[in-house]
Design a protein around this motif. Structure first.
Motif, mmCIF file in Angstrom:
data_model
loop_
_atom_site.group_PDB
_atom_site.id
_atom_site.type_symbol
_atom_site.label_atom_id
_atom_site.label_comp_id
_atom_site.label_asym_id
_atom_site.label_seq_id
_atom_site.Cartn_x
_atom_site.Cartn_y
_atom_site.Cartn_z
ATOM 1 N N ARG B 390 42.732 38.143 28.965
ATOM 2 C CA ARG B 390 44.178 37.881 29.298
ATOM 3 C C ARG B 390 44.712 37.110 30.279
ATOM 4 O O ARG B 390 44.353 37.498 31.494
ATOM 5 C CB ARG B 390 44.887 39.112 28.794
ATOM 6 C CG ARG B 390 43.779 40.106 27.872
ATOM 7 C CD ARG B 390 44.703 41.488 27.472
ATOM 8 N NE ARG B 390 45.970 41.029 26.642
ATOM 9 C CZ ARG B 390 46.646 41.798 26.131
ATOM 10 N NH1 ARG B 390 46.668 42.949 26.336
ATOM 11 N NH2 ARG B 390 47.735 41.270 25.411
ATOM 12 N N THR B 391 45.895 36.574 30.237
ATOM 13 C CA THR B 391 46.611 36.195 30.998
ATOM 14 C C THR B 391 47.111 37.243 32.062
ATOM 15 O O THR B 391 47.613 38.364 31.603
ATOM 16 C CB THR B 391 47.715 34.873 31.015
ATOM 17 O OG1 THR B 391 48.642 35.723 30.230
ATOM 18 C CG2 THR B 391 47.213 33.800 30.041
ATOM 19 N N VAL B 392 47.337 36.828 33.172
ATOM 20 C CA VAL B 392 48.128 37.767 34.151
ATOM 21 C C VAL B 392 49.385 38.335 33.656
ATOM 22 O O VAL B 392 49.728 39.610 33.724
ATOM 23 C CB VAL B 392 48.275 37.387 35.611
ATOM 24 C CG1 VAL B 392 49.054 38.082 36.437
ATOM 25 C CG2 VAL B 392 46.960 37.028 36.373
ATOM 26 N N GLN B 394 50.312 38.486 30.418
ATOM 27 C CA GLN B 394 49.976 39.516 29.285
ATOM 28 C C GLN B 394 49.638 40.930 29.871
ATOM 29 O O GLN B 394 50.020 41.865 29.190
ATOM 30 C CB GLN B 394 48.644 38.908 28.593
ATOM 31 C CG GLN B 394 49.481 37.698 27.536
ATOM 32 C CD GLN B 394 48.060 37.064 27.176
ATOM 33 O OE1 GLN B 394 47.163 37.026 27.506
ATOM 34 N NE2 GLN B 394 48.207 36.341 25.856
ATOM 35 N N GLU B 429 51.060 32.894 34.340
ATOM 36 C CA GLU B 429 50.056 31.986 33.185
ATOM 37 C C GLU B 429 48.929 31.720 33.271
ATOM 38 O O GLU B 429 48.073 31.517 32.077
ATOM 39 C CB GLU B 429 50.805 30.291 33.133
ATOM 40 C CG GLU B 429 52.165 30.452 32.805
ATOM 41 C CD GLU B 429 52.760 30.814 31.435
ATOM 42 O OE1 GLU B 429 52.008 30.597 30.520
ATOM 43 O OE2 GLU B 429 53.987 31.526 31.389
ATOM 44 N N ARG B 430 48.349 32.096 34.490
ATOM 45 C CA ARG B 430 46.877 31.915 34.756
ATOM 46 C C ARG B 430 46.127 33.218 34.363
ATOM 47 O O ARG B 430 46.314 34.325 34.144
ATOM 48 C CB ARG B 430 46.805 31.512 36.369
ATOM 49 C CG ARG B 430 47.819 30.504 36.773
ATOM 50 C CD ARG B 430 47.223 29.674 37.499
ATOM 51 N NE ARG B 430 46.661 30.034 38.632
ATOM 52 C CZ ARG B 430 46.954 29.845 39.751
ATOM 53 N NH1 ARG B 430 48.067 29.124 40.179
ATOM 54 N NH2 ARG B 430 46.553 30.451 40.860
ATOM 55 N N PHE B 431 44.666 33.029 34.536
ATOM 56 C CA PHE B 431 43.891 33.970 34.181
ATOM 57 C C PHE B 431 43.058 34.898 35.399
ATOM 58 O O PHE B 431 43.296 33.956 36.500
ATOM 59 C CB PHE B 431 42.779 33.547 33.318
ATOM 60 C CG PHE B 431 43.168 33.309 31.664
ATOM 61 C CD1 PHE B 431 43.093 34.161 31.017
ATOM 62 C CD2 PHE B 431 43.483 31.881 31.620
ATOM 63 C CE1 PHE B 431 43.413 33.962 29.634
ATOM 64 C CE2 PHE B 431 43.865 31.555 30.256
ATOM 65 C CZ PHE B 431 43.839 32.882 29.345
ATOM 66 N N GLN B 434 41.167 33.092 38.310
ATOM 67 C CA GLN B 434 41.588 32.058 39.047
ATOM 68 C C GLN B 434 42.324 32.414 40.375
ATOM 69 O O GLN B 434 42.858 31.621 41.261
ATOM 70 C CB GLN B 434 42.679 31.196 38.122
ATOM 71 C CG GLN B 434 42.051 30.487 37.137
ATOM 72 C CD GLN B 434 43.142 29.976 36.264
ATOM 73 O OE1 GLN B 434 43.835 30.735 35.423
ATOM 74 N NE2 GLN B 434 43.165 28.582 36.112
#
Lengths: 314, 548
Positions: B390-392, B394, B429-431, B434
């Motif tokens: 999940r993205t950060v 979320q 938006e990032r995972f 990253q």
């Protein structure tokens, strides 16, 4: 450990009870008169009466159940309708070939799948790994009967290496005829389980190979072969054994088809014949018997974990 | 024997001499080399500490010496690694296997995982002898007993038949050391061997390594990130950053007069054992309170007596709003049990947990739900506490949305909080993969804050981080405590960290609170013998680190 075993055996009683109830109701709750259903379309009134009498369907349902369970507890699975033999006797006659086929299949599967999966894990990402995995996908995808007929066509009809079908008992005819007859059915039945267990072994061993203790073993100067055998495989065993246990249970389905393809007089054929003849007592008896075997296999698998992992104690 | 003779011939040579070693990284990595032009040596009977943060290349160096790097990813492209004069980089796999264990041995960070869990420890030591000698089984058993006694393991005859999980962390590390030393190698590589251990155990293992190194004349390459440990054990120090050596020299000299700015920064980041002056908290609102909190685990058997483990007993604590209470103790002390009872991740077996005066100890799962948001927790391992799929964003909005906030509002709050924890709002938006460890821990803090809790529990929240990052995250935690007027329960095994951030401190041992008080007072005048023991075991307590 002993306490755990006793508890598990005690737990089989309610499970078997539910299975027995289901089996009992299966025939009584079927729409229409079960005796007429069993007797078939061309039966006379006497036939139906005879079957009704034989099954005790004239009595109240509670009485029927009590009697049936009472007989069951004494090992009496009832009488077959069309052959006038007891179900227990029929199972006894047919169990030999099935047990043999199951054993050869499981042994062959383990001997091929575990080394194959381990090799793929050790060489993960290489050509060898991809070849093993391709074989695995293929093995999953081919239906048992298709594979069976292909093997018969090539090895028996074209090359004439092995008999087309039939079964020879190891005890009556000797080892060599037994092996010649059991080879094709075993290979046919094994392929899907080899595919399954090789994949599971690969995944499990790959995970274990990342572990620190594998690095420790290498830091000791241990050879790769022994690292795999002594350190990786034993730690990877629990999930592999679990899948082997599940495969044993799933084998029953494969046995029905394989025994039909190769004309082996085992329990699988008995199931098929009983279903086609609507011989309900045999079907009931076989369901109960197979359920019991499943439960037993599960218990043995759970107990075998302690052999592989000393941290598991019951 | 051959090894011994060789060693005598080469008396003047260092045990390990690394010359201009460069190891390449795969093409898709963020830099071309894992280590570049690394050059240092380890003399006979000398302890050389290689210090650096994660990614500094210290472990790659060690694994290159041992030949344990994955060959395709990490290839040595230049330089020499001389073990008692022989270049290891030109050896075949078989020759390297011969050398590993016999002439050089290695011990690792996690004694929990470095031993094979399904093999008896005695067999694991004996395996070393089986590989490299032609001793008979009984000779091997005798030698195993010898080395086990050498590393001061009690009751060696019995213990050699134990499995790793039956031993404590310290005992397991001793088994590792016994295994490494069973063939008396000239070089011992120790890769963070005490990082996973409790302070008192750490002190014992450090003593043991010093002893053995002195009596056997082993050259030790000791990898660590901890300057406290360096101060305890090092003869010489090599400091690495981004795959290069930035400074090396005599331990005393590096510790007292570090030349390179990076070394100075590292040492300044080590939290001081002396608590700074903190303004006493004026708030009178008690946000979190426990009375006689108990957690007992029962295990029952059919044919054997049931066992009970008292994980926490009669724990009384209170935390005001805007205050930080530190819970300090070693593994098994019950500090995490207390935290988990308060968050109701586990159910206490007795006592009360009051959040803003409301007792939540006995509430059912359903009745508990509305109170869940009041207590939030940040865990130790930022790599495993965020869902990788999940993205950060979320992850952060999930909690508030469970409590009825619209997605737009929750996202707005998440953006705000990202700024608060020092990250860009676009990063939502990032995972997780990253981000670096420190950034992930900031994200975990943002996630906790998104619930607008009154109590924030930090369960070893900075323990997995590099010192320089640790200092920043500590600062962040202190900032958010002030900004949101949070009651903070700070659980740690690290006395240095506790000294820096806690207003009051509570020391736990075997599930019991043995001492509590104002941080500065506890550190200056510890009452309980166990607190004194903990303070005495803190590595490098004589050296002065940090700003505090």
């Amino acid at each position: 450990m002993l306490g755990y075993v006793l508890k598990r055996i005690a737990a089989t009683v309610p499970v078997m009870g539910v299975v027995a109830l289901f089996v009992f109701l299966m025939i009584r709750l079927a729409p229409g008169d079960p005796a007429a259903v069993i007797a078939g379309d061309y039966a006379t009134a006497e036939d139906v009466m005879r079957i009704r009498e034989q099954l005790g369907l004239n009595e109240p349902i509670i009485v029927q159940f009590t009697k049936w369970v009472g007989a069951l507890v004494q090992g009496d699975l009832g009488e077959a309708i069309f052959s006038n033999k007891s179900v227990a006797e029929l199972i006894g006659q047919r169990i030999g070939p099935t047990v043999m086929l199951t054993l050869t299949t499981i042994i062959f599967t383990i001997l091929v799948a575990v080394p194959l999966g381990t090799l793929a894990a050790w060489r993960a990402g290489t050509f060898i790994d991809r070849a093993v995995m391709m074989f695995s996908v293929g093995g999953f995808s081919v239906p048992v009967f298709v594979l069976g007929y292909i093997l018969i066509y090539i090895l028996s009809i074209q090359l004439k290496w092995l008999p087309v079908q039939g079964y020879r008992s190891m005890f009556e005819h000797g080892l060599w005829p037994f092996l010649r007859h059991i080879t094709l059915p075993t290979v046919t039945l094994s392929v899907i389980f080899i595919a399954l267990i090789a994949r599971m072994t690969r995944a499990s061993v790959i995970e274990v190979l990342q572990e620190d203790y594998v690095r420790t073993a290498r830091a000791k100067g241990q050879s790769e072969f022994k690292v795999l055998l002594r350190h990786a495989l034993r730690n990877a065993a629990v999930p592999i054994v679990t899948v082997i246990g599940l495969s044993l249970a799933l084998l029953i389905g494969g046995v029905v088809v394989t025994e039909s393809v190769y004309n082996i007089p085992g329990l699988g054929r008995l199931v098929l014949d009983a279903v086609l003849a609507r011989d309900y007592p045999i079907i009931q008896g076989l369901i109960l018997f197979f359920s019991f075997v499943y439960i037993l296999i599960n218990l043995l698998i759970d107990l075998s974990y302690t052999l592989f992992d000393p941290r598991i104690r019951y | 024997m051959a090894a011994r003779k060789k060693a005598n011939d080469n008396q003047v040579l260092p045990v390990l001499d690394i010359q201009g070693l460069t190891v390449s990284l795969p093409d898709d990595a963020d830099r071309p080399f894992a280590i570049e032009n690394v050059e240092f040596n380890v003399g006979r009977g000398e302890i050389v500490c290689v210090v650096g943060e994660s990614g500094s290349g210290k472990s790659v160096t060690a694994h290159t010496v041992m030949g344990l790097n994955p060959k395709k990813q990490l290839k040595p492209v230049a330089g020499k690694v001389l073990l008692e004069g022989e270049d290891l980089l030109v050896k075949t796999d078989a020759e390297m296997r011969q050398l590993r264990g016999e002439r050089m041995a290695m011990i690792f960070q996690e004694p929990m995982t470095a031993l094979n869990p399904v093999m008896k420890v005695g067999d694991q030591i004996a395996e070393m002898l089986e590989i490299h000698t032609d001793m008979s089984a009984s000779e091997r058993a005798a030698r195993v007993l010898d080395v086990m006694r050498d590393v001061k393991l009690p009751d060696a005859e019995q213990m050699m038949h134990s499995y790793p999980h039956q031993l404590s962390g310290g005992q397991r590390q001793r088994i590792m050391i016994a295994m490494a030393l069973s063939l008396e190698p000239g070089l011992l590589i120790a890769d963070e061997p005490t990082t996973a251990l409790d302070v008192t155990t750490q002190a014992q293992i450090l003593d043991l390594i010093k002893d053995i190194q002195a009596s056997h004349g082993t050259g030790v390459m000791f990898i660590t990130h901890d300057f406290g440990v360096v101060a305890e054990i090092a003869d010489r120090v090599v400091v690495m950053q981004h795959g290069r050596i930035v400074e090396q020299g005599d331990a005393k000299q590096v510790l007292t007069k570090p030349k390179h700015p990076y070394t100075r920064m590292l040492m300044a980041s080590v939290p001081s054992l002396t608590p700074p002056k903190r303004k006493p908290v004026k708030s009178s609102t008690v946000a979190l309170e426990t009375h006689n909190l108990d957690k007992t685990y029962f295990s029952s058997g059919w044919l054997r007596a049931g066992r009970t483990v008292k994980a926490a007993q009669q724990v009384d604590l209170h935390v005001h709003r805007g205050e930080t209470l530190g819970v300090v103790g070693e593994s098994g002390s019950g500090k995490s049990t207390v935290a988990r009872c308060i968050v109701r991740l586990i159910d206490p077996t007795g006592g009360e947990v009051l959040i803003d005066g409301k007792n939540i100890a006995g509430l059912s799962a359903n009745a508990m739900r509305p109170y869940r948001r009041d207590v939030q927790i940040v865990f130790q391992d930022p790599y495993r506490s965020l869902n990788p799929r999940r993205t950060v964003g979320q992850s952060i909005v999930e909690g508030p949305m469970n409590f009825g906030l619209s997605e737009a509002d929750a996202l707005e709050r998440a953006r705000e909080l990202m700024r608060v924890v020092g990250l860009q709002p676009e990063a939502l938006e990032r995972f997780p993969h990253q981000f670096s460890g420190g950034q992930r821990q900031r994200i975990c803090i943002a996630r906790a804050l998104a619930m607008e809790p009154t109590v924030l529990i930090a369960d070893e929240a900075v323990s997995a981080l590099d010192v320089s990052v640790q200092a920043q995250v500590l600062e962040l935690l202190d900032d958010v405590r002030k900004k949101f007027d949070l009651a903070m329960l700070f659980i740690t095994h690290d006395l240095r960290v506790a000294a820096q951030i806690c207003d009051r401190i509570m020391v736990m041992q075997h599930g019991i609170v043995v001492e509590q008080g104002i941080t500065a007072q506890v550190y200056a005048k510890p009452d309980h013998p166990y607190t004194r023991e903990l303070l005495a075991a803190a590595p490098g307590r004589h050296a002065q680190f940090g700003a505090g």
